[in-house]
Structures are given as structure tokens and as C-alpha cells.
Design a protein around this motif. Sequence first.
Motif, mmCIF file in Angstrom:
data_model
loop_
_atom_site.group_PDB
_atom_site.id
_atom_site.type_symbol
_atom_site.label_atom_id
_atom_site.label_comp_id
_atom_site.label_asym_id
_atom_site.label_seq_id
_atom_site.Cartn_x
_atom_site.Cartn_y
_atom_site.Cartn_z
ATOM 1 N N ASP A 116 0.853 4.041 -2.985
ATOM 2 C CA ASP A 116 0.638 5.460 -2.680
ATOM 3 C C ASP A 116 1.790 6.329 -3.179
ATOM 4 O OD1 ASP A 116 -1.754 4.760 -1.486
ATOM 5 O OD2 ASP A 116 -0.992 4.939 0.572
ATOM 6 N N HIS A 117 3.018 5.826 -3.025
ATOM 7 C CA HIS A 117 4.182 6.581 -3.504
ATOM 8 C C HIS A 117 4.080 6.816 -5.015
ATOM 9 C CE1 HIS A 117 8.263 7.802 -4.470
ATOM 10 N NE2 HIS A 117 8.340 6.773 -5.290
ATOM 11 N N ALA A 124 1.493 6.727 -6.875
ATOM 12 C CA ALA A 124 0.336 7.567 -7.184
ATOM 13 C C ALA A 124 0.653 9.055 -6.968
ATOM 14 C CB ALA A 124 -0.864 7.150 -6.334
ATOM 15 N N ARG A 125 1.580 9.367 -6.059
ATOM 16 C CA ARG A 125 1.936 10.766 -5.797
ATOM 17 C C ARG A 125 2.869 11.360 -6.858
ATOM 18 N NH1 ARG A 125 2.470 8.752 -0.584
ATOM 19 N NH2 ARG A 125 4.746 8.682 -0.746
ATOM 20 N N ARG A 158 0.837 -1.206 0.000
ATOM 21 C CA ARG A 158 0.000 0.000 0.000
ATOM 22 C C ARG A 158 0.873 1.258 0.000
ATOM 23 N NH1 ARG A 158 -3.430 2.343 -2.303
ATOM 24 N NH2 ARG A 158 -4.309 0.292 -2.472
#
Length: 190
Positions: A29-30, A32-33, A25
Amino acid sequence: MNADVTHDKILIQPDIRRLWPADKRLLLDHFARLDPETRRLRFGASVTEDFVAGYAETLLGLDSVVYGAFVDGDLHGVGELRMLLNSWPVRAEIALSVDPDWQHEGIGDALFVRMLAAAQNRGVRSLYMMCLRENERMQRLARRHDATLTFDIGEVEATLDPPWPTALSLAEEMVGETRTYLHAVLRPPF
């Protein structure tokens, strides 16, 4: 987080630790940023959200060693060491990504150093890094670590030859992993 003061600038010394399937996860998230330009520079082309999510899903496989750079417990950079299977002597590829807001803080360099040590300790004889010609940050980082750069149309290949593992290099990796693991486990939840 540790910091060194140099020339009136504080350089971040992130906690670097290996990422495991339980960290999927954080990895998703990384990626996606990453803004479109950072993604393009990381992957060598414009890629979709679905591509990035699929890539992150498969990254923590048996052919790779993945490290995360954490500042105050938050993941801000990822370093990947992918073994080139069936190669002798052993070869691997390195790739890095840093959250856009955390670039120029020393995170990429800290990840690069850890990836070099990981390659050394796994007997990698040739380490490769590919980047686009316009990715001057990655080229400077590779030069700083004595890489040989080969320029081609549209891309640059950096090559490094890590030294053989030593008892000291193996111990340093073990101690570093233990320290960052304990730091993550024992960190207060607030």
C-alpha cells in the motif's frame, strides 16, 4: 506520535519499527501511494505499478532489514537496509521512501537515523545510498549525517562509515523495537 516544537513548526517523531512478512500489505500500500515523481526519485527511473508490486513482494527477504515509520498507527515511510552479500568488510545499501503528503515532516530523517543504527549494530563498515542528481532532499539528508557525496553523470552516491556496535547501541535498538512492538499490539482498535 510524539512531536517536538522548533521554530514554530511541529516536527513529527514517528514510531519506527521493523517490518516483517506479516506487514507485506502495508508495504504494498505504501509503494502504491507513491506518485510517479516520488517513485522515479526512489527507484532512479520511471517504474510501472507491476515493478513496484514485485519489488514490494520480495523486499522482506533475508538480505534486508526494513523499517516503517508510523504516525498514529499508519505507515507513511519505509527505510531499507540491504546487505551487499559476500562483501568484506560488510557493506550495505540504504534506501528511503516517504508518502508524498508526509514529506518535509521529519519522517525521512527519523528513518535515516534508525537505518544508521541498524547498520552499526550489524557491523556494516560502509553504507551506500544512491540517488538521482535532482534528488536534493536525499542529498541534504545524507550531508546532515556526515555522508561523503560523489557526483557522477545523472546520479549521486553517498557513503557513510558507521561506527562499530556497542552494548549501548544494541540495547537502544532492542528497547526501541520492544517499545514500538508493544505500542502496536496494545493500541486500541478505534
